[in-house]
Design a protein around this motif. Structure first.
Motif, short mmCIF file in Angstrom:
data_model
loop_
_atom_site.label_atom_id
_atom_site.label_comp_id
_atom_site.label_asym_id
_atom_site.label_seq_id
_atom_site.Cartn_x
_atom_site.Cartn_y
_atom_site.Cartn_z
N PRO A 1 30.99 -1.18 10.00
CA PRO A 1 31.63 -1.53 11.28
C PRO A 1 31.73 -0.29 12.17
N GLY A 2 31.54 -0.46 13.45
CA GLY A 2 31.62 0.68 14.38
C GLY A 2 30.55 1.71 14.11
N SER A 3 29.43 1.28 13.54
CA SER A 3 28.35 2.22 13.20
C SER A 3 27.01 1.72 13.74
N ALA A 4 26.09 2.66 13.85
CA ALA A 4 24.74 2.31 14.31
C ALA A 4 23.71 2.92 13.37
N ILE A 5 22.62 2.21 13.19
CA ILE A 5 21.47 2.74 12.44
C ILE A 5 20.27 2.70 13.38
N PHE A 6 19.60 3.84 13.47
CA PHE A 6 18.44 3.94 14.38
C PHE A 6 17.21 4.35 13.57
N ILE A 7 16.10 3.63 13.78
CA ILE A 7 14.83 3.95 13.11
C ILE A 7 13.86 4.38 14.20
N ASN A 8 13.41 5.62 14.15
CA ASN A 8 12.50 6.05 15.23
C ASN A 8 11.07 5.60 14.95
N GLU A 9 10.17 5.91 15.85
CA GLU A 9 8.80 5.42 15.72
C GLU A 9 8.09 5.99 14.49
N ASP A 10 8.57 7.16 13.99
CA ASP A 10 7.99 7.71 12.76
C ASP A 10 8.67 7.14 11.53
N LYS A 11 9.54 6.17 11.75
CA LYS A 11 10.28 5.50 10.70
C LYS A 11 11.25 6.45 9.96
N GLU A 12 11.79 7.41 10.72
CA GLU A 12 12.89 8.21 10.17
C GLU A 12 14.19 7.47 10.50
N ILE A 13 15.15 7.53 9.55
CA ILE A 13 16.39 6.77 9.72
C ILE A 13 17.52 7.70 10.12
N PHE A 14 18.29 7.29 11.11
CA PHE A 14 19.47 8.04 11.55
C PHE A 14 20.64 7.06 11.54
N GLU A 15 21.77 7.52 11.06
CA GLU A 15 22.92 6.61 10.97
C GLU A 15 24.16 7.37 11.42
N LYS A 16 25.05 6.69 12.16
CA LYS A 16 26.26 7.39 12.60
C LYS A 16 27.43 6.44 12.73
N LYS A 17 28.59 6.90 12.25
CA LYS A 17 29.84 6.16 12.44
C LYS A 17 30.36 6.58 13.82
N LEU A 18 30.64 5.62 14.67
CA LEU A 18 30.97 5.94 16.07
C LEU A 18 32.36 5.48 16.48
N LEU B 1 0.86 -1.20 0.00
CA LEU B 1 0.00 0.00 0.00
C LEU B 1 0.89 1.23 0.00
N THR B 2 0.70 2.12 -0.98
CA THR B 2 1.62 3.25 -1.14
C THR B 2 1.53 4.25 -0.01
N ASN B 3 0.38 4.27 0.71
CA ASN B 3 0.28 5.25 1.80
C ASN B 3 0.95 4.76 3.09
N GLU B 4 1.51 3.57 3.04
CA GLU B 4 2.18 3.06 4.25
C GLU B 4 3.67 3.31 4.19
N LYS B 5 4.29 3.33 5.37
CA LYS B 5 5.73 3.57 5.42
C LYS B 5 6.51 2.29 5.11
N SER B 6 7.78 2.46 4.80
CA SER B 6 8.62 1.30 4.48
C SER B 6 8.71 0.34 5.66
N ILE B 7 9.07 -0.92 5.33
CA ILE B 7 9.35 -1.90 6.37
C ILE B 7 10.87 -1.97 6.47
N TYR B 8 11.41 -1.99 7.67
CA TYR B 8 12.87 -2.02 7.84
C TYR B 8 13.29 -3.30 8.55
N GLY B 9 14.52 -3.68 8.26
CA GLY B 9 14.99 -4.91 8.90
C GLY B 9 16.50 -4.94 9.07
N PHE B 10 16.93 -5.66 10.09
CA PHE B 10 18.35 -5.97 10.31
C PHE B 10 18.48 -7.49 10.29
N ALA B 11 19.62 -7.99 9.78
CA ALA B 11 19.81 -9.44 9.80
C ALA B 11 21.29 -9.80 9.71
N SER B 12 21.63 -10.97 10.27
CA SER B 12 23.01 -11.44 10.23
C SER B 12 23.45 -11.80 8.82
#
Ligand code: AMP
Length: 493
Positions: A227-244, A198-209
């Protein structure tokens, strides 16, 4: 070794999660767990295979759009169900998570959390410690809005305290889903996105080994968490990524040799293609030996790809002379030697018509203790082979893995302090041929030259995290030996 999957869906996630988890069953067959969230956490974990743990009743109970799944083979703990993942905490927020890897300072952290913070770590699973360290940081912000910046700083805090390998998926209730890899990126973690129907829905996100876990769900984009990075998806499905962390990338080479599925792409390297290349390069070495070989035959399953490459390069016949019984579990993980030896014979059976009167080049991915190899050589001899040359497309294994692959104590490696002639004698082969370590690394690196070096600690003893001291080696080996003993005792009760 373990496998982890996290999915952030728009609808009930459990059936997707379950089918995706079947693609990581090979990464852990001791226990599995699924946690979902629909305002409260729902958790089911158990010992054994995925298909035996989950039934219609508990699947129906696992409600929610957010889910984390895990398959486990324990490298710490006795493998009891209390140690199975995922884990969750209720304070300072609801936080749940699972990981793939092995925490080398687990016992020290467990003690510190207890002594200094009065936290009780109930299990012998290192994920409980990671979760508590993460929670310890964000606890300071419990009365504030939890921003991506706070989450990333909590990951940095984990990097500071938690040593070893870890690819983690967390869900912070009502705040979002987080995936991160340890500073060296020792263990794989992929991130993916797919557009819903459904186009009015937000993307589905996933992490996997492994990438396969997301590709079987038809994800549109699949890439590695750096490596040494994190990806965070908030409840509004906005994506944040940072090399740490800026540590060098040192992915585990054994994933490509043995562990991962051939249809997975990890760190920009396809596992199947790397095995073809490993076969090609070993063929060059074998060619120089000018051996009188009639047929090339793989030890199924992981060695099949490299064997075909070797046979092609050497213009020799490729013959599958060992038949595997798929309905017997992995023999390697049985603690008692006798049970292991017995079940190798049940697991593989030779075809006499293939081996009789032939000089055979048997190909396997690796030789660890030599028990399987010895039994196979004997089997092929009994089937009438004249000469048996045993080729391993990886180099001699001589050191325990402290980053999550089940390779136990040093004394168990057949190649330790032995020449190739001695190893051949021990396993009953006419000759043993190993891949040279440079060729092994070059073959896997061929698809991604940005990786300067792999973790090859099990071959070299050079542990990239730099914190494995002699004392730790002894301590961890003792812990592991005790675990095996108590597993045995529990079995006999
Ligand atoms: P062995 O001859 O007893 O040393 O067993 C070697 C076999 O074990 C090879 O065929 C590998 O495919 C397999 N193997 C290597 N590493 C592992 C591991 N960590 N867990 C289970 N099996 C393994």
């Amino acid at each position: 070794m373990c496998g982890v999957i996290g999915l952030f869906d728009n609808e009930n996630v459990v059936s997707k999660l379950y089918s995706s988890m079947l693609t990581i069953q090979h990464r852990g067959q001791d226990s599995a767990g699924i946690l979902t969230f629909d305002g409260t956490f729902h958790l089911k974990k158990g010992n054994g295979l995925i298909r035996d743990i989950f039934d219609q009743k508990n699947i129906a109970r696992l409600q929610g759009n957010i889910g984390i799944g895990h398959t486990r083979y324990p490298t710490v703990g006795e493998g009891s169900v209390e140690d199975a993942q995922p884990f969750w905490l209720n304070f300072p927020f609801g936080i749940a998570g699972a990981h793939n890897g092995n925490i080398t300072n687990f016992f020290q952290l467990k003690k510190e959390l207890n002594d200094k913070s009065k936290k009780i770590i109930n299990s012998n699973c290192d994920m409980e410690v990671v979760l508590n360290v993460f929670a310890e940081y964000i606890e300071k912000f419990k009365n504030k809005k939890i921003t991506p910046e706070i989450i990333f700083n909590a990951v940095k805090y984990v990097y500071k305290r938690v040593k070893g390998s870890y690819a983690v998926v967390l869900y912070i209730a009502g705040i979002g889903m987080l995936g991160f890899r340890d500073p060296y990126g020792l263990r794989p973690l992929l991130f993916g996105e797919t557009k819903p129907e459904l186009t009015n829905e937000k993307s589905i996100y996933g992490f996997a080994s492994e990438s396969t876990s997301l590709s079987v769900l038809n994800f549109d984009i699949i890439r590695d968490v750096e490596p040494g990075s994190a990806i965070f998806i908030n409840e509004d499905k906005e994506i944040f990524e940072k090399k740490l962390s800026s540590k060098p990338h040192r992915p585990c080479i054994f994933e490509y040799i043995y562990f991962a599925r051939p249809d997975s792409d990890l760190n920009g390297i396809n596992v199947y293609s790397s095995r073809v290349e490993l076969g090609n390069s070993l063929a060059k070495k074998i060619k120089k030996l000018k051996l009188d070989i009639d047929i090339v035959s793989p030890v199924p399953d992981s060695a099949r790809t490299a064997s075909i490459a070797i046979a092609r390069k050497l213009k020799l016949k490729y013959r599958e002379g060992l038949v595997k019984n798929r309905y017997i579990g992995r023999t390697f993980i049985m603690p008692e030697d006798n049970a292991r030896k017995e079940s190798i014979n049940q697991k593989l059976n030779p075809i006499e018509a293939v081996f009789i009167d032939k000089n055979v080049l048997l190909v396997d991915d690796s030789i660890v203790r030599g028990n399987t190899s010895r039994a196979i050589v004997q089997m092929v001899r009994n089937a009438g082979a004249k000469k048996i040359f045993f080729a391993s497309y990886s180099s001699p294994l001589t050191n325990p893995c402290f980053y999550g692959i089940d390779m136990q104590t040093k004394g168990e490696f057949i190649a330790l302090n032995s020449t190739e002639e001695e190893i051949a004698k021990k396993i009953g082969a006419d000759l043993v041929i190993y891949q040279d370590i440079k060729d092994m690394e070059r073959s896997v690196r061929a698809q991604n030259k940005q990786i300067k070096s792999f973790c090859k600690a099990c071959f070299t003893g050079d542990y990239p995290t730099g914190d494995i001291t002699e004392d730790m080696l002894v301590q961890i080996e003792n812990d592991r030996a005790n675990n095996v003993k108590s597993k045995l005792n529990n079995k006999n009760k």
